[in-house]
Motif scaffolding. Structure first.
Motif, PDB file in Angstrom:
ATOM      1  N   TRP A  35       3.141   1.509   6.222  1.00 38.93           N
ATOM      2  CA  TRP A  35       2.818   2.922   6.455  1.00 38.93           C
ATOM      3  C   TRP A  35       4.097   3.724   6.536  1.00 38.93           C
ATOM      4  N   TRP A  36       5.219   3.068   6.712  1.00 45.21           N
ATOM      5  CA  TRP A  36       6.543   3.677   6.725  1.00 45.21           C
ATOM      6  C   TRP A  36       7.529   2.599   6.310  1.00 45.21           C
ATOM      7  N   VAL A  37       8.719   3.034   5.919  1.00 46.19           N
ATOM      8  CA  VAL A  37       9.827   2.105   5.676  1.00 46.19           C
ATOM      9  C   VAL A  37      10.993   2.592   6.519  1.00 46.19           C
ATOM     10  N   ASP A  38      11.880   1.694   6.836  1.00 43.87           N
ATOM     11  CA  ASP A  38      12.965   2.013   7.760  1.00 43.87           C
ATOM     12  C   ASP A  38      13.955   3.044   7.207  1.00 43.87           C
ATOM     13  N   ASP A  39      14.315   2.946   5.962  1.00 42.49           N
ATOM     14  CA  ASP A  39      15.290   3.852   5.356  1.00 42.49           C
ATOM     15  C   ASP A  39      14.756   4.388   4.031  1.00 42.49           C
ATOM     16  N   PRO A  40      13.802   5.319   4.083  1.00 44.97           N
ATOM     17  CA  PRO A  40      13.180   5.793   2.838  1.00 44.97           C
ATOM     18  C   PRO A  40      14.102   6.679   2.000  1.00 44.97           C
ATOM     19  N   SER A  41      13.983   6.525   0.704  1.00 48.06           N
ATOM     20  CA  SER A  41      14.667   7.431  -0.216  1.00 48.06           C
ATOM     21  C   SER A  41      13.859   8.726  -0.289  1.00 48.06           C
ATOM     22  N   GLU A  42      14.434   9.743  -0.898  1.00 44.54           N
ATOM     23  CA  GLU A  42      13.720  11.023  -1.042  1.00 44.54           C
ATOM     24  C   GLU A  42      12.449  10.853  -1.862  1.00 44.54           C
ATOM     25  N   THR A  43      12.491  10.017  -2.895  1.00 46.63           N
ATOM     26  CA  THR A  43      11.294   9.825  -3.727  1.00 46.63           C
ATOM     27  C   THR A  43      10.212   9.036  -2.994  1.00 46.63           C
ATOM     28  N   MET A  44      10.585   8.328  -1.960  1.00 47.44           N
ATOM     29  CA  MET A  44       9.624   7.552  -1.184  1.00 47.44           C
ATOM     30  C   MET A  44       8.969   8.384  -0.075  1.00 47.44           C
ATOM     31  N   ARG A  45       9.630   9.411   0.383  1.00 47.03           N
ATOM     32  CA  ARG A  45       9.134  10.206   1.514  1.00 47.03           C
ATOM     33  C   ARG A  45       7.694  10.711   1.347  1.00 47.03           C
ATOM     34  N   GLY A  85      -2.476  -4.727  -3.950  1.00 50.42           N
ATOM     35  CA  GLY A  85      -1.323  -3.844  -4.003  1.00 50.42           C
ATOM     36  C   GLY A  85      -0.126  -4.448  -3.304  1.00 50.42           C
ATOM     37  N   HIS A  86       1.017  -4.367  -3.959  1.00 56.06           N
ATOM     38  CA  HIS A  86       2.255  -4.918  -3.417  1.00 56.06           C
ATOM     39  C   HIS A  86       3.158  -3.771  -2.984  1.00 56.06           C
ATOM     40  N   SER A  87       3.464  -3.679  -1.696  1.00 56.25           N
ATOM     41  CA  SER A  87       4.357  -2.674  -1.142  1.00 56.25           C
ATOM     42  C   SER A  87       3.808  -1.274  -1.407  1.00 56.25           C
ATOM     43  N   VAL A  88       4.493  -0.448  -2.196  1.00 60.21           N
ATOM     44  CA  VAL A  88       3.963   0.879  -2.489  1.00 60.21           C
ATOM     45  C   VAL A  88       2.636   0.766  -3.235  1.00 60.21           C
ATOM     46  N   GLY A  89       2.423  -0.336  -3.923  1.00 60.74           N
ATOM     47  CA  GLY A  89       1.133  -0.564  -4.593  1.00 60.74           C
ATOM     48  C   GLY A  89      -0.011  -0.612  -3.591  1.00 60.74           C
ATOM     49  N   ALA A  90       0.256  -1.113  -2.379  1.00 58.18           N
ATOM     50  CA  ALA A  90      -0.769  -1.120  -1.331  1.00 58.18           C
ATOM     51  C   ALA A  90      -1.106   0.305  -0.918  1.00 58.18           C
ATOM     52  N   GLN A  91      -0.077   1.164  -0.821  1.00 56.53           N
ATOM     53  CA  GLN A  91      -0.318   2.574  -0.527  1.00 56.53           C
ATOM     54  C   GLN A  91      -1.171   3.216  -1.621  1.00 56.53           C
ATOM     55  N   ALA A  92      -0.879   2.905  -2.878  1.00 58.64           N
ATOM     56  CA  ALA A  92      -1.660   3.455  -3.994  1.00 58.64           C
ATOM     57  C   ALA A  92      -3.121   3.012  -3.890  1.00 58.64           C
ATOM     58  N   CYS A  93      -3.343   1.767  -3.510  1.00 57.88           N
ATOM     59  CA  CYS A  93      -4.713   1.252  -3.363  1.00 57.88           C
ATOM     60  C   CYS A  93      -5.465   1.995  -2.264  1.00 57.88           C
ATOM     61  N   VAL A  94      -4.837   2.188  -1.129  1.00 55.33           N
ATOM     62  CA  VAL A  94      -5.481   2.881  -0.010  1.00 55.33           C
ATOM     63  C   VAL A  94      -5.786   4.315  -0.399  1.00 55.33           C
ATOM     64  N   ALA A 135      10.123   5.801  -9.604  1.00 52.46           N
ATOM     65  CA  ALA A 135       9.847   7.062  -8.911  1.00 52.46           C
ATOM     66  C   ALA A 135       8.345   7.364  -8.990  1.00 52.46           C
ATOM     67  N   PRO A 136       7.537   6.458  -8.439  1.00 49.53           N
ATOM     68  CA  PRO A 136       6.090   6.673  -8.521  1.00 49.53           C
ATOM     69  C   PRO A 136       5.647   7.850  -7.659  1.00 49.53           C
ATOM     70  N   GLU A 137       4.627   8.542  -8.147  1.00 54.15           N
ATOM     71  CA  GLU A 137       4.075   9.682  -7.428  1.00 54.15           C
ATOM     72  C   GLU A 137       2.625   9.398  -7.070  1.00 54.15           C
ATOM     73  N   ILE A 138       2.194   9.897  -5.931  1.00 47.48           N
ATOM     74  CA  ILE A 138       0.866   9.586  -5.410  1.00 47.48           C
ATOM     75  C   ILE A 138      -0.232   9.943  -6.413  1.00 47.48           C
ATOM     76  N   ALA A 139      -0.294  11.201  -6.842  1.00 47.55           N
ATOM     77  CA  ALA A 139      -1.378  11.638  -7.729  1.00 47.55           C
ATOM     78  C   ALA A 139      -1.377  10.851  -9.037  1.00 47.55           C
ATOM     79  N   ALA A 140      -0.198  10.591  -9.583  1.00 48.20           N
ATOM     80  CA  ALA A 140      -0.113   9.852 -10.844  1.00 48.20           C
ATOM     81  C   ALA A 140      -0.573   8.401 -10.676  1.00 48.20           C
ATOM     82  N   CYS A 141      -0.238   7.792  -9.560  1.00 52.25           N
ATOM     83  CA  CYS A 141      -0.649   6.401  -9.322  1.00 52.25           C
ATOM     84  C   CYS A 141      -2.146   6.301  -9.061  1.00 52.25           C
ATOM     85  N   VAL A 142      -2.691   7.244  -8.304  1.00 54.18           N
ATOM     86  CA  VAL A 142      -4.139   7.262  -8.076  1.00 54.18           C
ATOM     87  C   VAL A 142      -4.856   7.497  -9.404  1.00 54.18           C
TER      88      VAL A 142
END
Length: 184
Positions: free
Chosen positions: A100-110, A69-78, A41-48
């Motif tokens: 930049w999006w995933v097909d079926d995101p979970s609530e924690t991914m939104r 960055g791998h998957s969400v790790g790429a988002q954290a890098c950007v 359940a990674p969070e943007i601010a915490a990962c940055v």
């Protein structure tokens, strides 16, 4: 060159191709950031914040730092790049199965999909952005639209792989090739 690996959702430093890549790049300083507060359940601010703690914000050090960055790790890098002080510039980012999006995101991914990122600032803070996508990624099936988004948003060089799924095997030679293209 300093290389920082940022894992995918639900994983850590000893998963997927990360241990193999550290061995292959033993001649470089290779560190692995963690997804915060938890890998599931990674969070943007915490990962940055984690990236800031691992690689710092010293302009000279950042100029010699490549983020992988791998998957969400790429988002954290950007998002980390977009938050850097004006004038700071990373050696580059390799976005493995980046999205930049995933097909079926979970609530924690939104939040990762819906929270805006300053793409112009991120682009200015990266000397190069290389993206590795697969034509059969189960999480972002429209690889062509995803590739166009990376190209438009960050001026990325996108490499499409055939049958690589989410690029999470124990060895991913395409990742090593992309890194070597940037570090020489």
């Amino acid at each position: 060159m300093r290389i920082c690996i940022v894992p995918r959702w639900g994983s850590g430093p000893d998963d997927d191709w990360y241990p193999w890549l550290r061995r292959e790049l033993a001649c470089h300083e290779v560190v692995t950031a963690r997804l915060r507060p938890t890998p599931g359940a990674p969070e943007i601010a915490a990962c940055v914040g984690e990236l800031r703690a691992v690689v710092g914000e010293d302009p000279a050090a950042l100029a010699g730092t490549l983020l992988v960055g791998h998957s969400v790790g790429a988002q954290a890098c950007v998002r980390f790049a977009a938050a850097l002080p004006s004038g700071a510039c990373l050696a580059g980012v390799v976005a493995v199965a980046g999205w930049w999006w995933v097909d079926d995101p979970s609530e924690t991914m939104r939040p990762w999909i819906e929270t805006p990122v300053d793409r112009e600032r991120a682009r200015a803070a990266c000397r190069a952005v290389h993206v590795l996508l697969s034509d059969d990624d189960p999480f972002t099936r429209d690889h062509a639209a995803n590739a166009r988004q990376w190209e438009r948003a960050l001026g990325a060089s996108v490499h499409l792989l055939t049958g690589a799924r989410h690029l999470n095997r124990a060895r991913e030679p395409a990742v090593l090739d992309a890194i070597r293209a940037l570090v020489g």
